[in-house]
Design a protein around this motif. Structure first.
Motif, PDB file in Angstrom:
ATOM      1  N   PRO A   9     -13.223   4.730   3.491  1.00  0.00           N
ATOM      2  CA  PRO A   9     -11.523   4.211   2.950  1.00  0.00           C
ATOM      3  C   PRO A   9     -10.672   4.078   4.095  1.00  0.00           C
ATOM      4  O   PRO A   9      -9.726   3.538   3.843  1.00  0.00           O
ATOM      5  CB  PRO A   9     -11.210   5.733   1.945  1.00  0.00           C
ATOM      6  CG  PRO A   9     -12.745   6.281   1.706  1.00  0.00           C
ATOM      7  CD  PRO A   9     -13.601   5.890   2.884  1.00  0.00           C
ATOM      8  N   ALA A  10     -10.927   4.867   5.343  1.00  0.00           N
ATOM      9  CA  ALA A  10      -9.794   4.795   6.281  1.00  0.00           C
ATOM     10  C   ALA A  10      -9.907   3.629   7.014  1.00  0.00           C
ATOM     11  O   ALA A  10      -9.017   3.349   7.791  1.00  0.00           O
ATOM     12  CB  ALA A  10     -10.364   6.136   7.295  1.00  0.00           C
ATOM     13  N   THR A  11     -10.871   2.822   6.824  1.00  0.00           N
ATOM     14  CA  THR A  11     -10.835   1.310   7.640  1.00  0.00           C
ATOM     15  C   THR A  11     -10.626   0.343   6.748  1.00  0.00           C
ATOM     16  O   THR A  11     -10.811  -0.914   6.927  1.00  0.00           O
ATOM     17  CB  THR A  11     -12.562   1.200   8.075  1.00  0.00           C
ATOM     18  OG1 THR A  11     -13.350   1.226   6.872  1.00  0.00           O
ATOM     19  CG2 THR A  11     -12.883   2.409   8.978  1.00  0.00           C
ATOM     20  N   ALA A  12     -10.062   0.542   5.234  1.00  0.00           N
ATOM     21  CA  ALA A  12      -9.697  -0.255   4.485  1.00  0.00           C
ATOM     22  C   ALA A  12      -8.435  -1.164   5.004  1.00  0.00           C
ATOM     23  O   ALA A  12      -7.680  -0.648   5.710  1.00  0.00           O
ATOM     24  CB  ALA A  12      -9.221   0.458   3.067  1.00  0.00           C
ATOM     25  N   VAL A  13      -8.294  -2.223   4.723  1.00  0.00           N
ATOM     26  CA  VAL A  13      -7.205  -3.081   4.989  1.00  0.00           C
ATOM     27  C   VAL A  13      -6.538  -4.112   4.007  1.00  0.00           C
ATOM     28  O   VAL A  13      -7.491  -4.689   3.347  1.00  0.00           O
ATOM     29  CB  VAL A  13      -7.595  -3.736   6.384  1.00  0.00           C
ATOM     30  CG1 VAL A  13      -8.442  -4.747   6.252  1.00  0.00           C
ATOM     31  CG2 VAL A  13      -6.303  -4.616   7.026  1.00  0.00           C
ATOM     32  N   PRO A  49       1.871   6.996  -0.163  1.00  0.00           N
ATOM     33  CA  PRO A  49       2.506   5.703   0.127  1.00  0.00           C
ATOM     34  C   PRO A  49       2.422   5.399   1.680  1.00  0.00           C
ATOM     35  O   PRO A  49       2.550   4.250   2.072  1.00  0.00           O
ATOM     36  CB  PRO A  49       3.939   5.981  -0.181  1.00  0.00           C
ATOM     37  CG  PRO A  49       3.878   6.841  -1.291  1.00  0.00           C
ATOM     38  CD  PRO A  49       2.695   7.956  -0.927  1.00  0.00           C
ATOM     39  N   ALA A  50       2.855   6.399   2.545  1.00  0.00           N
ATOM     40  CA  ALA A  50       2.406   6.178   3.994  1.00  0.00           C
ATOM     41  C   ALA A  50       1.264   5.623   4.396  1.00  0.00           C
ATOM     42  O   ALA A  50       1.014   4.912   5.146  1.00  0.00           O
ATOM     43  CB  ALA A  50       2.851   7.726   4.717  1.00  0.00           C
ATOM     44  N   THR A  51       0.036   5.887   3.686  1.00  0.00           N
ATOM     45  CA  THR A  51      -1.169   5.584   4.180  1.00  0.00           C
ATOM     46  C   THR A  51      -1.242   3.888   3.455  1.00  0.00           C
ATOM     47  O   THR A  51      -2.015   3.182   4.257  1.00  0.00           O
ATOM     48  CB  THR A  51      -2.470   6.341   3.264  1.00  0.00           C
ATOM     49  OG1 THR A  51      -2.147   7.699   3.804  1.00  0.00           O
ATOM     50  CG2 THR A  51      -3.848   5.885   3.687  1.00  0.00           C
ATOM     51  N   LEU A  90       4.631   3.451  -5.668  1.00  0.00           N
ATOM     52  CA  LEU A  90       4.276   4.700  -6.224  1.00  0.00           C
ATOM     53  C   LEU A  90       2.872   5.198  -5.903  1.00  0.00           C
ATOM     54  O   LEU A  90       1.880   4.883  -6.523  1.00  0.00           O
ATOM     55  CB  LEU A  90       4.474   4.428  -7.818  1.00  0.00           C
ATOM     56  CG  LEU A  90       5.757   3.575  -8.235  1.00  0.00           C
ATOM     57  CD1 LEU A  90       5.620   3.450  -9.548  1.00  0.00           C
ATOM     58  CD2 LEU A  90       6.730   4.603  -7.857  1.00  0.00           C
ATOM     59  N   GLY A  91       3.026   6.117  -4.999  1.00  0.00           N
ATOM     60  CA  GLY A  91       1.911   6.663  -4.491  1.00  0.00           C
ATOM     61  C   GLY A  91       1.341   8.057  -5.029  1.00  0.00           C
ATOM     62  O   GLY A  91       2.330   8.729  -5.685  1.00  0.00           O
ATOM     63  N   HIS A  92       0.080   8.504  -4.904  1.00  0.00           N
ATOM     64  CA  HIS A  92      -0.379   9.780  -5.632  1.00  0.00           C
ATOM     65  C   HIS A  92      -0.190   9.653  -7.044  1.00  0.00           C
ATOM     66  O   HIS A  92       0.071  10.549  -7.657  1.00  0.00           O
ATOM     67  CB  HIS A  92       0.266  11.004  -4.750  1.00  0.00           C
ATOM     68  CG  HIS A  92      -0.260  11.414  -3.679  1.00  0.00           C
ATOM     69  ND1 HIS A  92      -1.506  11.998  -3.394  1.00  0.00           N
ATOM     70  CD2 HIS A  92       0.141  11.799  -2.476  1.00  0.00           C
ATOM     71  CE1 HIS A  92      -2.117  12.190  -2.213  1.00  0.00           C
ATOM     72  NE2 HIS A  92      -0.865  12.189  -1.741  1.00  0.00           N
ATOM     73  N   TYR A  93      -0.469   8.525  -7.521  1.00  0.00           N
ATOM     74  CA  TYR A  93      -0.172   8.215  -8.828  1.00  0.00           C
ATOM     75  C   TYR A  93       0.994   8.408  -9.651  1.00  0.00           C
ATOM     76  O   TYR A  93       1.236   8.559 -10.706  1.00  0.00           O
ATOM     77  CB  TYR A  93      -1.296   9.106  -9.539  1.00  0.00           C
ATOM     78  CG  TYR A  93      -2.832   8.977  -9.271  1.00  0.00           C
ATOM     79  CD1 TYR A  93      -3.702   8.185 -10.022  1.00  0.00           C
ATOM     80  CD2 TYR A  93      -3.581   9.949  -8.298  1.00  0.00           C
ATOM     81  CE1 TYR A  93      -4.898   8.075  -9.697  1.00  0.00           C
ATOM     82  CE2 TYR A  93      -4.635   9.724  -8.022  1.00  0.00           C
ATOM     83  CZ  TYR A  93      -5.488   8.677  -8.534  1.00  0.00           C
ATOM     84  OH  TYR A  93      -6.701   8.604  -8.146  1.00  0.00           O
TER      85      TYR A  93
END
Length: 261
Positions: free
Chosen positions: A34-38, A65-67, A84-87
């Motif tokens: 997941p860290a390499t998603a773009v 959101p920052a990610t 709207l991050g973290h659900y």
């Protein structure tokens, strides 16, 4: 596309429309790490064009959101975009993130994970620290489905001990705080925006709650499944099924072009 009532409502009155989008598997292809998603390379430009016409464009994701911004170069420049991050626990808007204090149960559960995984003898799984949640991915294990089955009950017990819930996904089990999901986040956002129509696109089980929110809103709405062989539940419930992120961006681009015309 024009024969779907929700799409017709959006085309007739774009200024009243909210476009809601998941991130992973919808705007970004699923990858083993997941860290390499773009983000899809076309996404920022298409979202910017949409944003010029609709009431709001919102990314509703389990990611912080920052990610999402880090994995989505160009998103910060999309006019009016809300993440709207973290659900829904965190919100990014106009360059700022707002959020309540993080729950104590997440770091406690995260601290126990290495010993738990070791005791279960599960090999090749990875742990993703999301700050307000912790996710255990099995995609890189020799037997991803088997590892997922082995982990399901132990992680449910771990989550319960620390006041958390387990959110299942595509080769992932995420431990996160209760009380918020994509449906609740989307429903609150629609009310806040005084939306007159809504489109939501997603690809995974966590997006079913957002599909339910579209129905429950009473607004003209359309649900879009970013299709994959791994998850079929959304395709069965969606108004439109497209072929992964490529299909999502093609659909959004078609909408944006129709607005421009």
């Amino acid at each position: 596309m024009e024969n779907i009532p929700g799409i017709e409502a959006i085309l007739k009155d774009p200024a009243g429309a909210v476009i809601g989008l998941d991130f992973d598997g919808t705007l970004s292809p699923i990858v083993p790490d997941p860290a390499t998603a773009v983000i899809h390379p076309a996404a920022p430009a298409v979202l910017a064009e949409l944003g010029a016409h609709v009431r709001a464009v919102a990314i509703v994701t389990g990611r912080p959101p920052a990610t999402a911004l880090e994995l989505g170069p160009g998103l910060a420049d999309v006019p009016g975009l809300v993440i709207l991050g973290h659900y829904g626990f965190e919100r990014w808007e106009n360059g700022r993130i707002s959020a309540p204090p993080p729950p104590a149960g997440v770091p406690r559960a995260r601290a126990e994970l290495p010993l738990l995984l070791d005791s279960l003898g599960v090999q090749g799984v990875t742990v993703e620290d999301k700050g307000r949640a912790v996710a255990v991915h099995t995609r890189r294990a020799l037997d991803p489905e088997g590892a997922l089955a082995t982990l399901r009950e132990p992680l449910a017990r771990l989550a319960e001990r620390h006041g958390l819930v387990v959110e299942p996904g595509r080769m992932v089990l995420e431990l996160r705080p209760p009380g918020m999901d994509k449906g609740h986040a989307l429903g609150l956002f629609l009310a806040e925006q005084d939306a007159r129509s809504v489109l939501f696109a997603g690809d995974d089980l966590g997006d079913l709650a957002a599909f339910d929110a579209v129905r429950a809103s009473g607004l003209p709405g359309v649900t879009v499944c970013s299709g994959s062989a791994e998850v079929t539940a959304l395709a069965e419930r969606a108004d439109i099924v497209v072929d992964g992120p490529d299909g999502v961006l093609a659909l959004l681009s078609e909408l944006a072009s129709a607005f421009s015309r």
